[in-house]
Design an enzyme around this catalytic site. Sequence first.
Site, PDB file in Angstrom:
ATOM      1  N   ASP A 167      58.193  67.218 -38.130  1.00 53.06           N
ATOM      2  CA  ASP A 167      57.426  67.628 -36.959  1.00 53.06           C
ATOM      3  C   ASP A 167      57.409  66.414 -36.020  1.00 53.06           C
ATOM      4  O   ASP A 167      56.750  65.416 -36.293  1.00 53.06           O
ATOM      5  CB  ASP A 167      55.998  68.021 -37.383  1.00 53.06           C
ATOM      6  N   GLU A 205      57.668  75.394 -33.167  1.00 54.06           N
ATOM      7  CA  GLU A 205      56.468  74.954 -33.887  1.00 54.06           C
ATOM      8  C   GLU A 205      55.558  76.098 -34.348  1.00 54.06           C
ATOM      9  O   GLU A 205      55.183  76.135 -35.521  1.00 54.06           O
ATOM     10  CB  GLU A 205      55.708  73.921 -33.047  1.00 54.06           C
ATOM     11  N   ASP A 232      48.975  77.420 -30.434  1.00 56.76           N
ATOM     12  CA  ASP A 232      49.340  76.059 -30.826  1.00 56.76           C
ATOM     13  C   ASP A 232      49.149  75.093 -29.653  1.00 56.76           C
ATOM     14  O   ASP A 232      49.963  75.048 -28.735  1.00 56.76           O
ATOM     15  CB  ASP A 232      50.813  76.071 -31.301  1.00 56.76           C
ATOM     16  N   LYS A 264      57.483  62.666 -25.711  1.00 51.93           N
ATOM     17  CA  LYS A 264      57.917  64.059 -25.823  1.00 51.93           C
ATOM     18  C   LYS A 264      57.770  64.801 -24.493  1.00 51.93           C
ATOM     19  O   LYS A 264      58.508  65.721 -24.197  1.00 51.93           O
ATOM     20  CB  LYS A 264      57.081  64.750 -26.901  1.00 51.93           C
TER      21      LYS A 264
END
Lengths: 617, 200
Positions: A8, A169, A191, A71
């Site tokens: 992850d 994800e 999420d 990210k």
Amino acid sequence: MSRIIGIDLGTTNSLVAYVDDTTGLPRIIPDERGRALLPSIVSFTPAGVLVGDDARRQLVRRPHSTVYSVKRLMGRSYEDVKDELRYLPFSVKPAEGIAKIQIEGREVTPPEISAVVLRALKERAEKHFGERLEKAVVTVPAYFNDSQRQATRDAGRIAGLDVVRIVNEPTAASLAYGLHRLYEGRIAVYDLGGGTFDVSILHVKDGVFEVLATNGDTHLGGDDFDRVIMLWLLEDIQARHHADLARTCVNLAEDPEVMQELRLAAEAAKVRLSSVERTTLTLPFADFTYHREITRADIERLIASLVEKTLGPCRQALKDAGLTPSALDAVVLVGGSTRVPLVRRRVEELYGKTPKSQLDPDLVVALGAAVQAQILAGGITDMLLLDVTPLSLGIETLGGIVSVLIPRNTTIPTSAREMFTTSVDGQTIVDLHVVQGERELAKDCRSLARFELSGIDPMPAGMPKIEVTFLIDANGILVVNAREQRSGKAASVEVRPTYGLVEADVERMIEDSFTYAEADVETRLLIETRNEAETVLTHVERAMRQGRELVSPEERAQIDAAVRALSEVRDTDDRERIHDCTIALNRATEHLAELMMDAALRAAVQSKRADEIMESS
Amino acid sequence: MSQTVNYFEVFGLPRTLGIDAGQLQAKFYELSRRYHPDFQQSAPPAEQERALTLSALVNTAYRTLRDPIARIEYLVRLEEGRDTREGSAVKPAAPPELLEEIFEVQEMLEDAKASGLDDEGRNRLAAERDRLVARCRQEEELLTGALAADWDEASPAGRPRVVAAFKAALATRAYLRTVIDDLEAALDPAGETDVTHHRH
């Protein structure tokens, strides 16, 4: 089949996991100190490249060369991110379309930074298994577009990892839940992570995980919460300590160290206020100490509109899945930001169901990545995952209008064929512009790449028939093939990614990839001890400037002596002595710290009284 | 299987429109388990390549066949021997009985564009939209009901007649949807960011 690990790669933290062969259950691999989370932070220091907690400690000390939340820059153009750059202490510049980070005169791409994090996790796993590992499943936000996925895969390659699958994800999270047979039926996965937001609607039954629809915002997460809280704190400090700041001509907003400290304080306050109703914040500055109480209501007022922004995608995903809230069997929360009570409340109101989070929202995505890795390795055969592409794929046609070839929420892999021809006699090259997005005009969509079909035999206009196949593979990544129908020969396709790295770039980066300071434990402890010493020294120097008069001359002399003692040893290799001197200095300043706290409290109480008097008058 | 296999054949079905959704889904899962790239990792590269193509074909076929209207559009294309979606399958055509009404709607839309919408105009447009949505649904019911049944019972000689009827109904539906989209856009200009490209 060799072992495949699940990773992850998060905005804030990253993790690595695998499925235990004996129990069949996914497990997180901790580092040698038992820590599961690796902060996704990379710091470039004279001692080498640091990653994780070591890098985190450099945030305040080396704001210009410590990179976090990279990210949010992955696969992005400079234009996309330029609005938030002023809040980042490191410098980001446009270079060949993409955003590049400037570290001490050299340019570093976001995939190279992510590669340092991936490599650390790879090595962590290799230590755990005592064998070399080359294959990984890496998770990305479901709403990541093609460029962002490509960038993630590039990061893997630079780190020496073959990314055998990019998995979404929320889908990964549902696999982890599914393995535990916690829910069946129609499930919404909400999420909200550090930098990105996804929502996916799945149908889960008899081991089949079918994603019905997905939506999201790849630029919305806990980082944005921290930012609004930080800016509010900054304003409050400037208002309360206007006189102090004016006297010393200090502009807090211009000081990257101060801004970094404020950001960390904002984050810490947010986290605390997720479990308690009120907390106090004390921030020592050079000439004053800022002290105030913050309540959960304060935070909720600040982040309300950001939380609201997640609800639109939730409704759209439900609509695309052809469902109403009452048709959902369960709502599952994933990502650290779902610990914020306001988020839980709003999600519950939207779906009319209490959202669940039996599996730790920080770990569940990595656990799911491990499950996907095990499926690919052939270790799990009774689970079938059918994911979708989050964005419509199209080509630009005459007048800049988009012609959609593959609509969003189409199950992947999927392909579309289209015929193209020439418009001029003797033309041997055809250009295609491929975009992703939901808008009608190409300029409003995300430009993915320009494809040049060449090697077409010269013919009158309109004669050649070039069949182009657009395939979105199981990673959600586009592959293009072209064939001239008349001759049956494959036309050559040259890809020019709009916001990505070309093959040659990636290869060069693999060559000179950063090896982070893979120091042995002793060296790392030494670095940490030195860092700790430096932090204490900085704080004490600041406190002495501000509160020198509060303590007696004898005490002052003691503190000065302790400062000198630590200053002398801090750059040596004697970890024990640095440690002892740090403790000694801490002890010598305990009384000073108490006095300063009292003074700050008194000042706070007085200003409150003044406020009350103003109100009653 | 190859790219020349049609979607009905992918699922082992005859070229008929009465398809049981549950059976179609079960077959879809079965084919996915066989061809999905997740289960092909240890296969040789050529095999993987082939499975990837087939997996994409299975997904597209399922998406087309599970939607009763898309199923008919595909059937028409197949009957006419058009392999790709190149060129629109049917040219939108206004239903004759609605010509006058739609002309009025277009005038209202022109006015709305020029001078904005007051509450009365908004209500009228909304009422028109609701009426056209109902009319569109009626056309869809005709397609998936009576006409689909006609097709499944038609002799080979009778099929071209049903295809022509399909095309007429699809053309009416396409036309109505264009007008409905325009009405939606006029009623909710902010919804623009969420255009879903009905027309392409």
